[in-house]
Design an enzyme around this catalytic site. Sequence first.
Site, PDB file in Angstrom:
ATOM      1  N   LYS A 121     -16.916  17.605  25.324  1.00  0.00           N
ATOM      2  CA  LYS A 121     -16.725  18.745  26.227  1.00  0.00           C
ATOM      3  C   LYS A 121     -15.530  19.542  25.726  1.00  0.00           C
ATOM      4  O   LYS A 121     -14.453  18.994  25.492  1.00  0.00           O
ATOM      5  CB  LYS A 121     -16.439  18.266  27.656  1.00  0.00           C
ATOM      6  CG  LYS A 121     -17.692  17.902  28.431  1.00  0.00           C
ATOM      7  CD  LYS A 121     -17.381  17.653  29.897  1.00  0.00           C
ATOM      8  CE  LYS A 121     -18.635  17.268  30.657  1.00  0.00           C
ATOM      9  NZ  LYS A 121     -18.355  16.878  32.061  1.00  0.00           N
ATOM     10  N   ARG A 123     -24.555  11.664  33.093  1.00  0.00           N
ATOM     11  CA  ARG A 123     -23.134  11.926  32.777  1.00  0.00           C
ATOM     12  C   ARG A 123     -22.337  12.333  34.011  1.00  0.00           C
ATOM     13  O   ARG A 123     -21.111  12.157  34.050  1.00  0.00           O
ATOM     14  CB  ARG A 123     -23.014  12.981  31.658  1.00  0.00           C
ATOM     15  CG  ARG A 123     -21.594  13.149  31.169  1.00  0.00           C
ATOM     16  CD  ARG A 123     -21.509  13.852  29.838  1.00  0.00           C
ATOM     17  NE  ARG A 123     -20.116  14.054  29.461  1.00  0.00           N
ATOM     18  CZ  ARG A 123     -19.719  14.486  28.273  1.00  0.00           C
ATOM     19  NH1 ARG A 123     -20.610  14.762  27.342  1.00  0.00           N
ATOM     20  NH2 ARG A 123     -18.433  14.635  28.008  1.00  0.00           N
ATOM     21  N   HIS A 168     -10.536  16.953  42.378  1.00  0.00           N
ATOM     22  CA  HIS A 168     -10.330  18.342  41.929  1.00  0.00           C
ATOM     23  C   HIS A 168      -9.980  19.248  43.103  1.00  0.00           C
ATOM     24  O   HIS A 168      -9.144  20.144  42.972  1.00  0.00           O
ATOM     25  CB  HIS A 168     -11.599  18.889  41.253  1.00  0.00           C
ATOM     26  CG  HIS A 168     -11.712  18.474  39.812  1.00  0.00           C
ATOM     27  ND1 HIS A 168     -12.927  18.367  39.168  1.00  0.00           N
ATOM     28  CD2 HIS A 168     -10.777  18.144  38.898  1.00  0.00           C
ATOM     29  CE1 HIS A 168     -12.724  17.985  37.922  1.00  0.00           C
ATOM     30  NE2 HIS A 168     -11.432  17.840  37.730  1.00  0.00           N
ATOM     31  N   ASN A 216     -17.856  11.773  37.056  1.00  0.00           N
ATOM     32  CA  ASN A 216     -17.118  12.557  38.045  1.00  0.00           C
ATOM     33  C   ASN A 216     -16.683  11.729  39.244  1.00  0.00           C
ATOM     34  O   ASN A 216     -16.132  12.284  40.205  1.00  0.00           O
ATOM     35  CB  ASN A 216     -17.976  13.729  38.549  1.00  0.00           C
ATOM     36  CG  ASN A 216     -18.114  14.792  37.492  1.00  0.00           C
ATOM     37  OD1 ASN A 216     -17.137  15.402  37.099  1.00  0.00           O
ATOM     38  ND2 ASN A 216     -19.331  15.005  37.016  1.00  0.00           N
ATOM     39  N   HIS A 227     -13.653  12.611  41.191  1.00  0.00           N
ATOM     40  CA  HIS A 227     -13.225  13.952  40.774  1.00  0.00           C
ATOM     41  C   HIS A 227     -13.671  15.062  41.725  1.00  0.00           C
ATOM     42  O   HIS A 227     -13.082  16.140  41.715  1.00  0.00           O
ATOM     43  CB  HIS A 227     -13.727  14.260  39.353  1.00  0.00           C
ATOM     44  CG  HIS A 227     -12.929  13.536  38.293  1.00  0.00           C
ATOM     45  ND1 HIS A 227     -12.908  12.164  38.192  1.00  0.00           N
ATOM     46  CD2 HIS A 227     -12.117  13.992  37.313  1.00  0.00           C
ATOM     47  CE1 HIS A 227     -12.128  11.822  37.173  1.00  0.00           C
ATOM     48  NE2 HIS A 227     -11.637  12.910  36.629  1.00  0.00           N
ATOM     49  N   ARG A 278     -19.139  30.562  13.850  1.00  0.00           N
ATOM     50  CA  ARG A 278     -20.322  29.953  14.503  1.00  0.00           C
ATOM     51  C   ARG A 278     -20.281  28.426  14.505  1.00  0.00           C
ATOM     52  O   ARG A 278     -21.305  27.764  14.648  1.00  0.00           O
ATOM     53  CB  ARG A 278     -21.623  30.440  13.872  1.00  0.00           C
ATOM     54  CG  ARG A 278     -21.820  31.938  13.997  1.00  0.00           C
ATOM     55  CD  ARG A 278     -23.290  32.315  14.001  1.00  0.00           C
ATOM     56  NE  ARG A 278     -23.419  33.728  14.212  1.00  0.00           N
ATOM     57  CZ  ARG A 278     -23.414  34.639  13.238  1.00  0.00           C
ATOM     58  NH1 ARG A 278     -23.308  34.237  11.985  1.00  0.00           N
ATOM     59  NH2 ARG A 278     -23.532  35.906  13.513  1.00  0.00           N
TER      60      ARG A 278
HETATM   61  N1  GLY Z   1     -14.602  13.852  31.767  1.00  0.00           N
HETATM   62  C1  GLY Z   1     -15.950  13.719  32.157  1.00  0.00           C
HETATM   63  C2  GLY Z   1     -16.923  13.925  31.050  1.00  0.00           C
HETATM   64  O1  GLY Z   1     -16.547  13.959  29.901  1.00  0.00           O
HETATM   65  O2  GLY Z   1     -18.082  14.048  31.297  1.00  0.00           O
END
Ligand code: GLY
Length: 363
Positions: free
Chosen positions: A142, A239, A250, A243, A246, A120
Amino acid sequence: MARLRLTLVRRVECEVVVERGAVRELATLWRPDWEAAAVIGDDNVIALHGGRLRDLLAPVARKIAVLGFLPGEASKTRATKEDLEDRLLAGGFGRRSCIVALGGGVSLDLAGFVAATYLRGVAHVNVPTTLTAQVDAGIGGKTGVDTSFGKNLVGAFHQPVAVVVDPELLETLPAGERRNGLAEMVKTAVVADEELFSWMEGHTPALAAPNPLDAHAIARCVEAKCGVVRDDETETGRRAVLNFGHTIGHAIESASSFAIPHGVAVAMGMVVEARLAVALTGLPEEHARRVETLISKLGLTPFPRVPFEAVRPFLAADKKNRAGEVRVALPARIGVMARTPGGEWTHVATPQRIEEAYARHLR
Ligand code: GLY
């Protein structure tokens, strides 16, 4: 040297150390309540640095395991995660273990996700060894794995307790990997640091290879990223600016079945998205040209040819899309991202607008 403290609302403090030779400080970051260390990275990075990390941790950790997995994005799966978890369970690693995630984005995402769910959740420390991971992927918590439905679709936000950013580790990095990182550095500068952007413009030949200036540029990127993550740890708003480049990038990467390196795809994406920004968010034409010139001087051009028709379907699958509309993070000027009148950090771009911007540069 830069020691940056990223205090996050949802969890603990994350200490980021940026310094040449910083990896030698690993033991000083060790917490007294951690009993065991599990170093996780791909087989290449383990062969390069695994033994050294074991030696560095030996004075502080009662038990140490070094766990490798096959290198490459293809390993970033639930199956590899399960295998690593089973090896930890078989080794008797308990809740007072710390996972030391070692390597580039794949290793950090995977090892961080193991840490997020093992018993956990246990502590982890990131030791990024690629420029991309030092300026971006290693910071911000992330973690995750890919699935057959797409990249990074299963994961968690799990902040590392510490991030050890040692530019000396970049000395063994292939040139292509370095260029990937330079693209992320340009992104960070456009998103949040005009001064860094100007500095990069003045240091393009030096940036092509590892050098003592890396620590300065990396520390600026880390600071900028920490600022964004501190505001919005779980990407409910600001946040999303990270991007920039990206959304298109992507889609290009996917359209090429990942034959185009991430950094080149992101560079292509930034050029197109800067064009969109001129049309949609008032980015001065001169700033769009500066982005194009810097990307070119950093060796990310000439771009490969990818027809827009191949890219279009992947744009439709972007995670930021809402109500079937493609949304893009766009600058208002270099160093400042634009918000919509309603305060949002992403902007609707119609397929026609994207195609126009794409056509101008990429075919
Ligand atoms: N690589 C983009 C982020 O960490 O939000």
